[in-house]
Design an enzyme around this catalytic site. Structure first.
Site, PDB file in Angstrom:
ATOM      1  N   LEU A  63      26.262  11.891  33.805  1.00 53.99           N
ATOM      2  CA  LEU A  63      25.536  13.003  33.212  1.00 53.99           C
ATOM      3  C   LEU A  63      26.244  13.340  31.905  1.00 53.99           C
ATOM      4  O   LEU A  63      27.480  13.328  31.842  1.00 53.99           O
ATOM      5  CB  LEU A  63      25.535  14.230  34.132  1.00 53.99           C
ATOM      6  CG  LEU A  63      24.801  14.100  35.470  1.00 53.99           C
ATOM      7  CD1 LEU A  63      24.986  15.374  36.298  1.00 53.99           C
ATOM      8  CD2 LEU A  63      23.319  13.815  35.273  1.00 53.99           C
ATOM      9  N   ASP A  64      25.479  13.637  30.845  1.00 57.16           N
ATOM     10  CA  ASP A  64      26.085  14.066  29.591  1.00 57.16           C
ATOM     11  C   ASP A  64      26.991  15.271  29.859  1.00 57.16           C
ATOM     12  O   ASP A  64      26.706  16.098  30.747  1.00 57.16           O
ATOM     13  CB  ASP A  64      25.012  14.457  28.580  1.00 57.16           C
ATOM     14  CG  ASP A  64      24.168  13.272  28.135  1.00 57.16           C
ATOM     15  OD1 ASP A  64      24.615  12.123  28.307  1.00 57.16           O
ATOM     16  OD2 ASP A  64      23.059  13.505  27.610  1.00 57.16           O
ATOM     17  N   ALA A  65      28.049  15.402  29.079  1.00 54.74           N
ATOM     18  CA  ALA A  65      29.025  16.462  29.318  1.00 54.74           C
ATOM     19  C   ALA A  65      28.399  17.861  29.435  1.00 54.74           C
ATOM     20  O   ALA A  65      28.773  18.625  30.331  1.00 54.74           O
ATOM     21  CB  ALA A  65      30.092  16.446  28.220  1.00 54.74           C
ATOM     22  N   VAL A  67      25.547  18.696  30.533  1.00 52.35           N
ATOM     23  CA  VAL A  67      24.561  18.746  31.620  1.00 52.35           C
ATOM     24  C   VAL A  67      25.275  19.004  32.940  1.00 52.35           C
ATOM     25  O   VAL A  67      26.314  18.412  33.226  1.00 52.35           O
ATOM     26  CB  VAL A  67      23.767  17.428  31.692  1.00 52.35           C
ATOM     27  CG1 VAL A  67      22.751  17.466  32.832  1.00 52.35           C
ATOM     28  CG2 VAL A  67      23.082  17.152  30.359  1.00 52.35           C
TER      29      VAL A  67
END
Length: 242
Positions: A63-65, A67
């Site tokens: 997951l993107d940071a 998110v």
């Protein structure tokens, strides 16, 4: 700085560690040396089971940071291989929630093509040489305080896919500084949440599902208790959240 105790565990057995990733936490390390999902997860297992030496923990998706939400990690190499196969074959069910700027109603499917552009992604024509197909199913759940709560199911898994497909239609995710958000949150925060994830257990072959409560800052931004709203919509049946 996050500590092991601040890594919310949704499920733990000999093969899986499932967490509710906090917004702002990177999945794996960079040059900063800051805590990550991997480092905190390994420390948690080491502490929980009093394990000496190195601890194995496999990162099978990211997951993107900024998110938050459900993230699964593998505790054995066999589990990692079987989970990664499920992600490749797209048999893992993923449902996201987002607070987006602007008012949107209804539901539908967006099909686009995406390509990289320096430090971000963008939508491109179908015949672009580096374009990759991106399909996103969406449902607007409620509008409040200039924001819309959306349920999002990506059919494909392109980098920044949800963020780009929303932003380029004029509905940037709250706090997404990279993709045109006008309303910012605290550094490292964004109102995109991996709410629900379902997959097949790598050894028991049972279908399992987890949901994760949204971060507390959503309630203040939306002026609605989001988890209570979701529970109500789920209880409403077919006309609620699907």
């Amino acid at each position: 700085m996050l500590e092991v105790a601040e890594l919310p565990v949704l499920y733990l057995d000999n093969h899986l560690l499932v967490i509710n990733k906090p917004s702002g936490l990177r999945s794996q390390g960079d040059r900063s040396g800051a805590p990550t999902v991997l480092s905190l997860g390994k420390a948690l297992i080491k502490e929980r089971f009093n394990k000496p030496g190195n601890v194995y923990l496999g990162l099978v998706h990211r997951l993107d940071a900024p998110v938050s939400g459900v993230m699964v990690l593998a505790r054995t190499s066999k589990a990692a291989a079987r989970l990664m196969q499920q992600f490749r074959e797209r048999t893992v069910e993923k449902v996201y929630l987002a607070l987006v700027e602007g008012e949107l109603e209804g539901s539908g499917t967006w099909e686009d093509f995406m390509a990289p552009a320096r430090d971000h992604m963008r939508l491109v024509p179908e015949d672009h040489p580096f374009g990759k197909r991106a399909v996103l199913h969406w449902q607007a759940l409620m509008t409040r305080n200039g924001l819309t709560l959306m349920r999002l199911v990506p059919e494909t898994g392109r980098k920044h896919q949800i963020r780009v497909q929303l932003a380029f239609r004029g509905y940037p995710i709250l706090g997404d500084r990279r993709y045109r958000a006008r309303r910012w949150l605290a550094p490292g925060q964004m109102a995109l949440h991996a709410w629900k994830l379902a997959l097949t257990h790598p050894t028991r072959h049972e279908r399992m599902q987890w949901t994760a409560p949204v971060p507390s800052f959503w309630d203040e931004a939306f002026r609605v208790r989001v988890d209570r709203l979701l529970a109500y919509l789920e209880a409403s049946g077919p006309e609620g959240i699907r």
